[in-house]
Design an enzyme around this catalytic site. Sequence first.
Site, PDB file in Angstrom:
ATOM      1  CG  ASN A  63      -0.308   4.804   3.476  1.00 27.21           C
ATOM      2  OD1 ASN A  63      -1.048   5.324   4.578  1.00 27.21           O
ATOM      3  ND2 ASN A  63      -0.529   3.466   2.959  1.00 27.21           N
ATOM      4  CG  ASP A  77      -2.190   0.860   0.987  1.00 18.87           C
ATOM      5  OD1 ASP A  77      -2.594   1.309  -0.031  1.00 18.87           O
ATOM      6  OD2 ASP A  77      -2.821   1.330   1.997  1.00 18.87           O
ATOM      7  CE  LYS A 103      -3.047   4.769   0.859  1.00 19.15           C
ATOM      8  NZ  LYS A 103      -4.630   4.767   0.739  1.00 19.15           N
TER       9      LYS A 103
END
Length: 305
Positions: A85, A80, A82
């Site tokens: 984050n 994840d 991105k």
Amino acid sequence: MLSLLHHPNLVNLVGYCADGDQRLLVYEYMALGSLAEHLLDTTPEQLPLSWHIRMKIAHGTAKGLEYLHEKANPPVIYRDLKSPNILLDEEYNPKLSDFGLAKLGPVGGKTHISTRVMGTYGYCAPEYIRTGQLTVKTDVYSFGVFLLELITGRRAVDSSRPPSEQVLVNWVKPMLRDRKRYSELADPLLRGEYPERDLGQAVGVAAMCLQEEASVRPYMSDAVVALGFLAEVPAGYKYKSGPIPQMKQVEDPSSTSSSKQDKSAYDRQKAVAEAIEWGSLRQKQKAQSPEKKAYSQGIIPSRSL
């Protein structure tokens, strides 16, 4: 999982709280919040992130993924990656956070793990979308998208743009094939304040990470080497922490000779760093398989020193 992983580019888990069905994870404090707040969700009053800070963030993020893929045992697929984050400390050092979708990588001779729970749309590798088969090269593709965000200042998916520009990768692909168009990819907020050759190398790394065929994407260790030099900050620059990201050159108006000496020293350091990195990569290539050697050569072009 995060309690077993320790690296300067991973956010530290301080502890947790549990009360009935309520759960709370406590992480270290990151003074500048998420990268998205400084790159994508900016206000007109904010100064844009400089080129050098963007490359520092790219390099640190790559090192965090390198640790997960190649040094953690068993390997971890982050899944994840991105901008929201990636958290920043007061000196713009990036740290990966939110490991809710992370998976332990394949072990025991397996080539992949299977899952249908996808990461964020716009960052997912095409083979992962088609088959649900997850490998570390899935993260490498996501890193390519993330690097494009840093270069362009655009979101991976932006429905407010014209249809042909809504998906960042689709908009960028024609320009990746023509080196003369690389300047069109640079974030307009940079106002041309970036080394043209460094822009070309950063775009080249992103292009290799975004290869349709997963097997020819680089390993994160190769991306770390390629981005290492781009993350070097020239002498005379400093980071100023706070809600508004900025980086100003420190100059002594009464001493132009000192400024020239600083630039000369930086140029010498730059040449030495390039020579060392190129030599190191050449040694690695000798020990690599022909397949890996092919894409490694594409990441760092030869240069005249």
